[in-house]
Scaffold this motif. Structure first.
Motif, PDB file in Angstrom:
ATOM      1  N   THR A 127     -15.369  26.135  67.396  1.00  0.00           N
ATOM      2  CA  THR A 127     -16.161  25.325  68.322  1.00  0.00           C
ATOM      3  C   THR A 127     -15.847  23.843  68.177  1.00  0.00           C
ATOM      4  O   THR A 127     -16.225  23.042  69.023  1.00  0.00           O
ATOM      5  N   THR A 128     -15.179  23.458  67.094  1.00  0.00           N
ATOM      6  CA  THR A 128     -14.825  22.053  66.888  1.00  0.00           C
ATOM      7  C   THR A 128     -13.354  21.793  67.184  1.00  0.00           C
ATOM      8  O   THR A 128     -12.832  20.742  66.842  1.00  0.00           O
ATOM      9  N   THR A 129     -12.692  22.762  67.808  1.00  0.00           N
ATOM     10  CA  THR A 129     -11.258  22.665  68.059  1.00  0.00           C
ATOM     11  C   THR A 129     -10.969  22.776  69.553  1.00  0.00           C
ATOM     12  O   THR A 129     -11.542  23.611  70.247  1.00  0.00           O
ATOM     13  N   ARG A 130     -10.083  21.918  70.036  1.00  0.00           N
ATOM     14  CA  ARG A 130      -9.650  21.986  71.432  1.00  0.00           C
ATOM     15  C   ARG A 130      -8.140  22.129  71.453  1.00  0.00           C
ATOM     16  O   ARG A 130      -7.422  21.340  70.850  1.00  0.00           O
ATOM     17  N   LEU A 131      -7.652  23.155  72.144  1.00  0.00           N
ATOM     18  CA  LEU A 131      -6.218  23.400  72.256  1.00  0.00           C
ATOM     19  C   LEU A 131      -5.875  23.589  73.723  1.00  0.00           C
ATOM     20  O   LEU A 131      -6.495  24.392  74.414  1.00  0.00           O
ATOM     21  N   SER A 132      -4.890  22.842  74.211  1.00  0.00           N
ATOM     22  CA  SER A 132      -4.537  22.956  75.624  1.00  0.00           C
ATOM     23  C   SER A 132      -3.074  22.601  75.833  1.00  0.00           C
ATOM     24  O   SER A 132      -2.504  21.780  75.111  1.00  0.00           O
ATOM     25  N   LEU A 133      -2.472  23.242  76.831  1.00  0.00           N
ATOM     26  CA  LEU A 133      -1.123  22.895  77.279  1.00  0.00           C
ATOM     27  C   LEU A 133      -1.294  22.138  78.584  1.00  0.00           C
ATOM     28  O   LEU A 133      -1.790  22.686  79.571  1.00  0.00           O
TER      29      LEU A 133
ATOM     30  N   LYS B 137      -5.577  14.582  65.818  1.00  0.00           N
ATOM     31  CA  LYS B 137      -4.895  15.068  67.018  1.00  0.00           C
ATOM     32  C   LYS B 137      -3.415  15.311  66.736  1.00  0.00           C
ATOM     33  O   LYS B 137      -2.744  14.467  66.143  1.00  0.00           O
ATOM     34  N   LEU B 138      -2.923  16.491  67.150  1.00  0.00           N
ATOM     35  CA  LEU B 138      -1.500  16.799  67.121  1.00  0.00           C
ATOM     36  C   LEU B 138      -1.024  16.998  68.548  1.00  0.00           C
ATOM     37  O   LEU B 138      -1.640  17.750  69.314  1.00  0.00           O
ATOM     38  N   LEU B 139       0.068  16.330  68.907  1.00  0.00           N
ATOM     39  CA  LEU B 139       0.637  16.418  70.251  1.00  0.00           C
ATOM     40  C   LEU B 139       2.064  16.943  70.129  1.00  0.00           C
ATOM     41  O   LEU B 139       2.967  16.225  69.690  1.00  0.00           O
ATOM     42  N   PHE B 140       2.261  18.205  70.509  1.00  0.00           N
ATOM     43  CA  PHE B 140       3.581  18.828  70.457  1.00  0.00           C
ATOM     44  C   PHE B 140       4.226  18.695  71.836  1.00  0.00           C
ATOM     45  O   PHE B 140       3.776  19.302  72.808  1.00  0.00           O
TER      46      PHE B 140
ATOM     47  N   ASP C 265       7.250  13.913  83.802  1.00  0.00           N
ATOM     48  CA  ASP C 265       7.479  15.360  83.779  1.00  0.00           C
ATOM     49  C   ASP C 265       7.047  16.001  82.466  1.00  0.00           C
ATOM     50  O   ASP C 265       7.520  17.075  82.102  1.00  0.00           O
ATOM     51  N   ASN C 266       6.134  15.372  81.726  1.00  0.00           N
ATOM     52  CA  ASN C 266       5.816  15.872  80.394  1.00  0.00           C
ATOM     53  C   ASN C 266       4.949  17.131  80.422  1.00  0.00           C
ATOM     54  O   ASN C 266       4.188  17.373  81.368  1.00  0.00           O
ATOM     55  N   SER C 267       5.086  17.924  79.371  1.00  0.00           N
ATOM     56  CA  SER C 267       4.200  19.057  79.103  1.00  0.00           C
ATOM     57  C   SER C 267       3.932  19.037  77.605  1.00  0.00           C
ATOM     58  O   SER C 267       4.873  19.073  76.801  1.00  0.00           O
ATOM     59  N   VAL C 268       2.658  18.949  77.230  1.00  0.00           N
ATOM     60  CA  VAL C 268       2.302  18.728  75.827  1.00  0.00           C
ATOM     61  C   VAL C 268       1.264  19.752  75.383  1.00  0.00           C
ATOM     62  O   VAL C 268       0.262  19.969  76.069  1.00  0.00           O
ATOM     63  N   LEU C 269       1.530  20.384  74.241  1.00  0.00           N
ATOM     64  CA  LEU C 269       0.531  21.250  73.618  1.00  0.00           C
ATOM     65  C   LEU C 269      -0.312  20.359  72.712  1.00  0.00           C
ATOM     66  O   LEU C 269       0.174  19.834  71.711  1.00  0.00           O
ATOM     67  N   SER C 270      -1.562  20.172  73.107  1.00  0.00           N
ATOM     68  CA  SER C 270      -2.439  19.214  72.438  1.00  0.00           C
ATOM     69  C   SER C 270      -3.493  19.949  71.615  1.00  0.00           C
ATOM     70  O   SER C 270      -4.217  20.798  72.134  1.00  0.00           O
ATOM     71  N   LEU C 271      -3.563  19.618  70.331  1.00  0.00           N
ATOM     72  CA  LEU C 271      -4.571  20.192  69.442  1.00  0.00           C
ATOM     73  C   LEU C 271      -5.450  19.072  68.906  1.00  0.00           C
ATOM     74  O   LEU C 271      -4.956  18.115  68.317  1.00  0.00           O
ATOM     75  N   GLU C 272      -6.766  19.185  69.135  1.00  0.00           N
ATOM     76  CA  GLU C 272      -7.722  18.214  68.622  1.00  0.00           C
ATOM     77  C   GLU C 272      -8.701  18.933  67.704  1.00  0.00           C
ATOM     78  O   GLU C 272      -9.289  19.945  68.087  1.00  0.00           O
ATOM     79  N   VAL C 273      -8.862  18.412  66.493  1.00  0.00           N
ATOM     80  CA  VAL C 273      -9.737  19.033  65.506  1.00  0.00           C
ATOM     81  C   VAL C 273     -10.781  18.023  65.050  1.00  0.00           C
ATOM     82  O   VAL C 273     -10.433  16.920  64.608  1.00  0.00           O
ATOM     83  N   ASP C 274     -12.048  18.388  65.167  1.00  0.00           N
ATOM     84  CA  ASP C 274     -13.136  17.523  64.716  1.00  0.00           C
ATOM     85  C   ASP C 274     -13.259  17.666  63.201  1.00  0.00           C
ATOM     86  O   ASP C 274     -13.978  18.517  62.696  1.00  0.00           O
TER      87      ASP C 274
END
Length: 259
Positions: A10-16, A31-34, A72-81
């Protein structure tokens, strides 16, 4: 395992997603941005970092960051509280993106974990929340074990009341950075001793209040230097520096831009 406890997922957000360019703002989560496709340019703590396709950017909680993203970017974004991940609290100290060139082992481990996290979230098979929780813990373990890391927050400093107060102060500084702000006037604004305010702010943020305001102004100045034809004196005054500080913002901005 207690099935009734709050899940870390519940404290994690992951999105492409396709990231939009953003102005300077406070980052409230780890935050990690792949970067799957395209390119990002991040300015954090006065440093410009280019993140190419296949590389991973890491932004600490509490850092100021602006993003310039290719169209034209596409980023897998992970945010952790990380505030919710006790006893985890600290800052990773990096000068390059996480890439096969600079960090081959940790890059390999992180890309595998990010891919697994994405698949678990997409498929939502039975028990996926617990699997995601485990992967998040493992990912943090890889980061702490592999990267330069320091713990700066005490248990007392992580208390909810303290975090809320400091977040409110940071928000105030971001809204009033163009004004003349003294330590005493800020302490009066938040009904506390200026000595207590200075000590607690430095302990949590790693910067004095004066240096924090200077960082905001400098990074805002960098953005104006890149995006406008304003003179150096004009930029200095627009972000709150006195005319006498114009040469400072000029030299430091150019240094950041050519790194």
């Amino acid at each position: 395992m207690n099935l009734n406890k709050e899940l870390l997922v519940t404290t994690t957000r992951l999105s492409l997603e396709t990231l939009a360019s953003t102005d300077l703002q406070l980052n409230n989560d780890l935050k990690l941005l792949f970067v799957v496709v395209g390119r990002l340019e991040l300015v954090t703590q006065g440093r410009l970092t280019a993140v190419e396709t296949g590389e991973i950017a890491l932004v600490n909680r509490g850092e100021m960051v602006s993003v310039e993203a290719s169209a034209d970017n596409s980023v897998l974004s992970l945010e952790v509280d990380t505030v919710q991940l006790e006893p985890f609290s600290g800052f990773f100290q990096l000068t390059q993106p996480l890439s096969p060139r600079y960090y081959p082992d940790v890059h390999h481990q992180l890309t595998k974990l990010l891919a697994r996290l994405y698949l678990e979230q997409a498929e939502r098979a039975k028990g996926y929340r617990y699997v995601i929780e485990g992967y998040i813990r493992l990912l943090l373990g890889v980061l702490v074990r592999s990267l330069p890391y320091s713990t700066k927050l005490t248990d007392e400093q992580q208390s909810p009341s303290h975090s809320v107060r400091n977040d409110a102060i940071v928000d105030y500084l971001h809204r009033h950075y163009t004004e003349k702000i003294s330590l005493q006037s800020l302490a009066d604004q938040f009904y506390m001793s200026k000595f207590y305010l200075a000590h607690r702010f430095k302990a949590e943020r790693g910067l004095t209040i004066g240096n924090y305001i200077r960082e905001i102004r400098l990074l805002k100045g960098i953005r104006l230097l890149e995006a406008t034809t304003m003179s150096i004196n004009g930029i200095a005054q627009a972000v709150g520096f006195s005319t006498a500080r114009a040469s400072v913002i000029c030299s430091e901005s150019v240094t950041v831009l050519v790194r």
